[in-house]
Design a protein around this motif. Structure first.
Motif, PDB file in Angstrom:
ATOM      1  N   LEU A  51       0.969  -1.220   0.132  1.00 52.95           N
ATOM      2  CA  LEU A  51      -0.199  -0.013  -0.016  1.00 52.95           C
ATOM      3  C   LEU A  51       0.819   1.180  -0.040  1.00 52.95           C
ATOM      4  N   VAL A  52       1.981   1.113   1.043  1.00 57.53           N
ATOM      5  CA  VAL A  52       2.874   2.406   1.026  1.00 57.53           C
ATOM      6  C   VAL A  52       3.386   2.472  -0.064  1.00 57.53           C
ATOM      7  N   ALA A  53       3.863   1.409  -0.759  1.00 56.27           N
ATOM      8  CA  ALA A  53       4.619   1.540  -2.293  1.00 56.27           C
ATOM      9  C   ALA A  53       3.460   2.134  -3.450  1.00 56.27           C
ATOM     10  N   ASP A  54       2.545   1.658  -3.340  1.00 61.27           N
ATOM     11  CA  ASP A  54       1.571   2.080  -4.328  1.00 61.27           C
ATOM     12  C   ASP A  54       1.062   3.765  -4.054  1.00 61.27           C
ATOM     13  N   LEU A  55       1.138   4.198  -2.795  1.00 57.77           N
ATOM     14  CA  LEU A  55       0.907   5.516  -2.328  1.00 57.77           C
ATOM     15  C   LEU A  55       2.272   6.241  -3.027  1.00 57.77           C
ATOM     16  N   ASP A  56       3.444   5.890  -2.763  1.00 63.93           N
ATOM     17  CA  ASP A  56       4.554   6.378  -3.283  1.00 63.93           C
ATOM     18  C   ASP A  56       4.661   6.685  -4.727  1.00 63.93           C
ATOM     19  N   GLN A  57       4.093   5.765  -5.605  1.00 67.10           N
ATOM     20  CA  GLN A  57       4.219   5.777  -6.989  1.00 67.10           C
ATOM     21  C   GLN A  57       2.961   6.676  -7.093  1.00 67.10           C
ATOM     22  N   ALA A  58       1.904   6.755  -6.615  1.00 70.22           N
ATOM     23  CA  ALA A  58       0.960   7.947  -6.783  1.00 70.22           C
ATOM     24  C   ALA A  58       1.494   9.247  -6.763  1.00 70.22           C
ATOM     25  N   VAL A  59       2.144   9.528  -5.598  1.00 67.34           N
ATOM     26  CA  VAL A  59       2.544  10.914  -5.355  1.00 67.34           C
ATOM     27  C   VAL A  59       3.559  11.235  -6.263  1.00 67.34           C
ATOM     28  N   GLU A  60       4.492  10.284  -6.725  1.00 67.08           N
ATOM     29  CA  GLU A  60       5.394  10.592  -7.765  1.00 67.08           C
ATOM     30  C   GLU A  60       4.533  11.151  -8.887  1.00 67.08           C
ATOM     31  N   ARG A  61       3.632  10.242  -9.597  1.00 70.01           N
ATOM     32  CA  ARG A  61       2.864  10.637 -10.591  1.00 70.01           C
ATOM     33  C   ARG A  61       2.202  11.712 -10.480  1.00 70.01           C
ATOM     34  N   LEU A  62       1.657  12.152  -9.499  1.00 69.63           N
ATOM     35  CA  LEU A  62       0.641  13.386  -9.364  1.00 69.63           C
ATOM     36  C   LEU A  62       1.589  14.776  -9.318  1.00 69.63           C
ATOM     37  N   ARG A  63       2.992  14.470  -8.583  1.00 68.91           N
ATOM     38  CA  ARG A  63       3.812  15.505  -8.820  1.00 68.91           C
ATOM     39  C   ARG A  63       4.329  15.751  -9.939  1.00 68.91           C
ATOM     40  N   ALA A  64       4.622  14.850 -10.782  1.00 64.54           N
ATOM     41  CA  ALA A  64       4.919  15.075 -12.193  1.00 64.54           C
ATOM     42  C   ALA A  64       3.860  15.455 -13.059  1.00 64.54           C
ATOM     43  N   ASP A  65       2.551  15.147 -12.898  1.00 66.42           N
ATOM     44  CA  ASP A  65       1.442  15.722 -13.338  1.00 66.42           C
ATOM     45  C   ASP A  65       1.430  17.230 -13.072  1.00 66.42           C
ATOM     46  N   VAL A  66       1.464  17.772 -11.704  1.00 68.61           N
ATOM     47  CA  VAL A  66       1.458  19.397 -11.404  1.00 68.61           C
ATOM     48  C   VAL A  66       2.429  19.944 -12.210  1.00 68.61           C
ATOM     49  N   PHE A  67       3.747  19.300 -12.094  1.00 67.53           N
ATOM     50  CA  PHE A  67       4.727  19.928 -12.807  1.00 67.53           C
ATOM     51  C   PHE A  67       4.553  20.267 -14.329  1.00 67.53           C
ATOM     52  N   ARG A  68       4.030  19.281 -15.016  1.00 75.28           N
ATOM     53  CA  ARG A  68       3.626  19.580 -16.281  1.00 75.28           C
ATOM     54  C   ARG A  68       2.638  20.494 -16.635  1.00 75.28           C
ATOM     55  N   ALA A  69       1.451  20.247 -15.992  1.00 68.04           N
ATOM     56  CA  ALA A  69       0.554  21.385 -15.811  1.00 68.04           C
ATOM     57  C   ALA A  69       0.781  22.994 -15.738  1.00 68.04           C
ATOM     58  N   ARG A  70       1.775  22.713 -14.705  1.00 67.31           N
ATOM     59  CA  ARG A  70       2.257  24.272 -14.285  1.00 67.31           C
ATOM     60  C   ARG A  70       3.212  24.993 -15.577  1.00 67.31           C
ATOM     61  N   THR A  71       3.905  24.160 -16.037  1.00 69.52           N
ATOM     62  CA  THR A  71       4.789  24.508 -17.160  1.00 69.52           C
ATOM     63  C   THR A  71       3.842  24.884 -18.276  1.00 69.52           C
ATOM     64  N   ARG A  72       2.781  23.786 -18.502  1.00 68.28           N
ATOM     65  CA  ARG A  72       2.005  24.331 -19.794  1.00 68.28           C
ATOM     66  C   ARG A  72       1.421  25.611 -19.500  1.00 68.28           C
ATOM     67  N   VAL A  73       0.763  25.805 -18.402  1.00 67.50           N
ATOM     68  CA  VAL A  73      -0.131  27.160 -18.036  1.00 67.50           C
ATOM     69  C   VAL A  73       0.969  28.247 -18.053  1.00 67.50           C
ATOM     70  N   ASN A  74       2.251  28.147 -17.599  1.00 68.37           N
ATOM     71  CA  ASN A  74       3.037  29.233 -17.573  1.00 68.37           C
ATOM     72  C   ASN A  74       3.809  29.336 -18.960  1.00 68.37           C
ATOM     73  N   ARG A  75       3.631  28.764 -19.723  1.00 66.51           N
ATOM     74  CA  ARG A  75       4.164  29.129 -21.176  1.00 66.51           C
ATOM     75  C   ARG A  75       3.960  30.417 -21.944  1.00 66.51           C
ATOM     76  N   ASN A  76       2.967  31.014 -21.659  1.00 66.30           N
ATOM     77  CA  ASN A  76       2.525  32.192 -22.364  1.00 66.30           C
ATOM     78  C   ASN A  76       3.350  33.486 -22.004  1.00 66.30           C
ATOM     79  N   ASP A  77       3.505  33.704 -20.680  1.00 68.86           N
ATOM     80  CA  ASP A  77       3.921  34.739 -19.918  1.00 68.86           C
ATOM     81  C   ASP A  77       5.665  34.674 -19.755  1.00 68.86           C
ATOM     82  N   VAL A  78       6.367  35.645 -20.090  1.00 66.29           N
ATOM     83  CA  VAL A  78       7.655  35.798 -19.746  1.00 66.29           C
ATOM     84  C   VAL A  78       7.957  35.461 -18.405  1.00 66.29           C
ATOM     85  N   ARG A  79       7.382  36.203 -17.656  1.00 60.17           N
ATOM     86  CA  ARG A  79       7.587  36.280 -16.063  1.00 60.17           C
ATOM     87  C   ARG A  79       7.312  34.862 -15.702  1.00 60.17           C
TER      88      ARG A  79
END
Lengths: 253, 108
Positions: A51-79
């Protein structure tokens, strides 16, 4: 006379059959009671671990998702783009992204030899202190990202022992301990005090110590909490902490 | 024949009633059983030899079981494993009685 005898024989045989059956049933019940309890515990531990291993994997995946989403949103503005770049850099430093690169793999294992006495048994084991020293030496030889048995080390990671097992990031590890270090230089690590000591201990006590240079070392992301809480001094001042006993910390060698 | 029927009836009763034995006494009951089985074989042998004595048989049955269980209990109190002693002694006797029975029945 014969009839009476056979009657008694029959009755006593019936009692015997009854008792033997009772004993067999009782013995079986006892064995069944003892065995499943242990199996149950093992199953419980395995369940929680997976269960802990599954949750670890989920955390890793969700963090990567958040990171990708943020990069996509922030693409337009220089700042915003600049902020995303900084965030990515910080994530790399904080250890929340997996890294791959050239580096060292150090494998530590307890000795297979039989210790000559109970007092010297400690010298034939790998201690939390050994791992701490190896990790420090790896960082000193240029390591940027280090993981022990696929548990990523970040600046708040404790390496401690709890009753004979070494606990890293509050997860128990089992030997052999594989330390992956990206960016560590072989020559600098081999010149370190702990590496030279381990070479000696390998001869003296038979401890496992292997050092490999690899072109592609993978270090997973840290999946624990990254929020840092700090302690504040108690009002009225505090007494200084007692010095740790260096002879105890040395692990009996 | 009747003896065998008795044995089966007793076993069936135990299977139907499922009596419970406290876990800590299971060992003693098992050792008592080994002694009782020996007494049963001895009794059958005496019956075929026509030297059967009901009083001796019932007494041997009860006392052997009690002494075997008691011996193991005593061993446990003294931290000495006496189960081996009981098993060896009664095991040998069971085989001797069995051999005698075989000789009597088949004349071997």
């Amino acid at each position: 006379m014969l009839d009476r005898d056979s009657l008694i024989l029959t009755v006593v045989m019936a009692i015997l059959g009854f008792l033997v059956c009772t004993a067999v049933l009782a013995g079986r019940a006892e064995r069944e009671q003892a065995a499943p309890r242990q199996a149950e515990l093992v199953r419980l531990i395995d369940d929680r671990r997976s269960l802990v291993a599954d949750l670890d994997q989920a955390v890793e995946r969700l963090r990567a998702d958040v990171f990708r989403a943020r990069t996509r949103v922030n693409r337009n503005d220089v700042r915003d783009r600049e902020a995303a770049r900084v965030a990515a850099q910080l994530a790399e430093q904080a250890g929340t992204v997996p890294l791959t690169g050239r580096g060292l793999v150090v494998e530590l294992a307890p000795s297979k030899r039989q210790p000559p006495s109970q007092q010297e048994a400690g010298a034939y084991q790998i201690h939390d202190r050994d791992l701490q020293l190896v990790v420090n030496a790896l960082f000193a030889s240029g390591a940027e990202a280090v993981a022990i048995n696929d548990s990523r080390l970040v600046s708040t990671t404790p390496i401690r022992s709890a009753g004979g097992t070494i606990v890293v990031n509050f997860r128990p590890l089992s030997p052999p301990y594989k330390v992956h270090a990206i960016g560590a230089e072989r020559r600098r690590f081999e010149a370190s005090e702990i590496a030279r000591r381990f070479r000696r201990w390998t001869n003296l006590f038979g401890l496992g110590f292997e050092l490999r240079e690899e072109r592609r070392v993978e270090v997973p992301a840290y999946t624990g909490r990254v929020t840092i809480s700090s302690a504040t001094p108690a009002p009225g001042g505090a007494r200084p902490a007692p010095e740790p006993d260096p002879s105890k910390a040395a692990g009996g060698r | 024949m009747l003896a065998l029927a008795g044995l089966i009836i007793g076993a069936l009763v135990a299977l139907l009633l499922q009596p419970s034995v406290p876990a800590e006494t299971t060992r003693y009951v098992a050792m008592g059983m080994v002694a009782a089985v020996d007494a049963a074989f001895g009794g059958t042998r005496a019956y075929l030899d026509r030297t059967f004595n009901d009083r001796v048989f019932v007494l041997a049955f009860a006392s052997n079981a009690a002494v075997a269980a008691g011996l193991v209990w005593l061993g446990d109190q003294l931290a000495v494993d006496l189960t081996t002693a009981v098993v060896v002694v009664f095991g040998v006797r069971i085989f001797q009685n069995l051999a005698a029975l075989r000789r009597r029945l088949f004349g071997g």
